[in-house]
Write an enzyme that holds these catalytic residues in place. Structure first.
Site, short mmCIF file in Angstrom:
data_model
loop_
_atom_site.label_atom_id
_atom_site.label_comp_id
_atom_site.label_asym_id
_atom_site.label_seq_id
_atom_site.Cartn_x
_atom_site.Cartn_y
_atom_site.Cartn_z
N ARG A 109 -3.40 -0.71 5.35
CA ARG A 109 -3.98 -1.75 4.50
C ARG A 109 -3.07 -2.97 4.29
O ARG A 109 -3.52 -4.12 4.46
CB ARG A 109 -4.38 -1.17 3.14
CG ARG A 109 -5.49 -0.14 3.24
CD ARG A 109 -5.62 0.64 1.95
NE ARG A 109 -4.44 1.48 1.72
CZ ARG A 109 -4.20 2.17 0.63
NH1 ARG A 109 -5.05 2.10 -0.39
NH2 ARG A 109 -3.13 2.93 0.51
N ASP A 116 -8.27 3.79 1.34
CA ASP A 116 -7.27 4.02 2.38
C ASP A 116 -7.93 4.52 3.67
O ASP A 116 -8.43 5.65 3.72
CB ASP A 116 -6.26 5.05 1.87
CG ASP A 116 -5.02 5.08 2.73
OD1 ASP A 116 -5.10 4.65 3.90
OD2 ASP A 116 -3.97 5.53 2.24
N CYS A 118 0.87 -1.18 0.00
CA CYS A 118 0.00 0.00 0.00
C CYS A 118 0.91 1.23 0.00
O CYS A 118 2.06 1.15 -0.43
CB CYS A 118 -0.98 -0.04 1.17
SG CYS A 118 -0.23 -0.03 2.81
P1 4NP Z 1 -1.81 2.78 4.16
O1 4NP Z 1 -2.40 4.15 4.76
O2 4NP Z 1 -1.27 3.10 2.78
O3 4NP Z 1 -3.01 1.88 4.08
O4 4NP Z 1 -0.75 2.32 5.13
C1 4NP Z 1 -1.62 5.32 4.85
C2 4NP Z 1 -0.91 5.56 6.00
C3 4NP Z 1 -0.16 6.72 6.11
C4 4NP Z 1 -0.14 7.64 5.07
C5 4NP Z 1 -0.85 7.37 3.91
C6 4NP Z 1 -1.58 6.22 3.80
N1 4NP Z 1 0.59 8.82 5.20
O5 4NP Z 1 0.51 9.67 4.28
O6 4NP Z 1 1.34 9.01 6.18
#
Ligand code: 4NP
Length: 149
Positions: A15, A124, A9
């Site tokens: 995710r 997300d 992800c």
């Molecule tokens: P993930 O969610 O891609 O599902 O782990 C996110 C977690 C943090 C960030 C973006 C998406 N961030 O920009 O810090």
């Protein structure tokens, strides 16, 4: 034969670690890992609210640590599974010349007659805040992937 799968992800704290943990519960014989296309959270455990939602379903993600995706992952894994189209593009942009490792969207495995039919990404929860919805969708995708291995 598919024996190793990498889930990817953006941050590797919501995710993809959830996908890794759910899949490990379904198929403990597989070599599983997860990574983020971004490196901001490298070394961190999964996001607290995501862990709490998972823990409520009996899933312990506390031992996982985030890391950034690298081109070496193309040769390390049999299959790379992306959570959304942006992840998939970012992964493909790093494909080494001549490498043929399949990169698929997690939602591509969903059955056409299931409750999540038509879903084209795992949204997300960092932005949606719907951690339970993420778990529901990840569980459905993981079951569908397991059935196709
Ligand atoms: P993930 O969610 O891609 O599902 O782990 C996110 C977690 C943090 C960030 C973006 C998406 N961030 O920009 O810090």
């Amino acid at each position: 034969m598919t024996t190793s799968i990498l889930f990817v992800c953006l941050g590797n704290i919501c995710r993809s670690p959830t996908a890794e943990a759910v899949m490990r519960g379904l198929a403990p014989q597989l070599d599983l890992d997860s990574a983020g296309t971004g490196g901001w959270h490298a070394g961190e455990p999964p996001y607290g609210p995501m862990q709490a939602a998972a823990r409520a379903r009996g899933l312990d993600m506390s031992g996982l640590r985030a890391r950034q995706f690298t081109p070496a992952d193309f040769t390390r894994f049999d299959l790379i599974v992306a959570m959304d189209g942006s992840n998939l593009q970012d992964i493909e942009a790093q494909r080494p010349a001549g490498n043929g490792t399949p990169v698929r969207l997690f939602t591509d495995y969903l059955p056409e007659d299931g409750p999540f039919a038509g879903a084209t990404e795992v949204p997300d929860p960092w932005y949606t805040r719907d951690f339970d919805g993420t778990l529901d969708l990840v569980e459905a995708c993981a079951r569908a992937l397991q059935a196709r291995l």
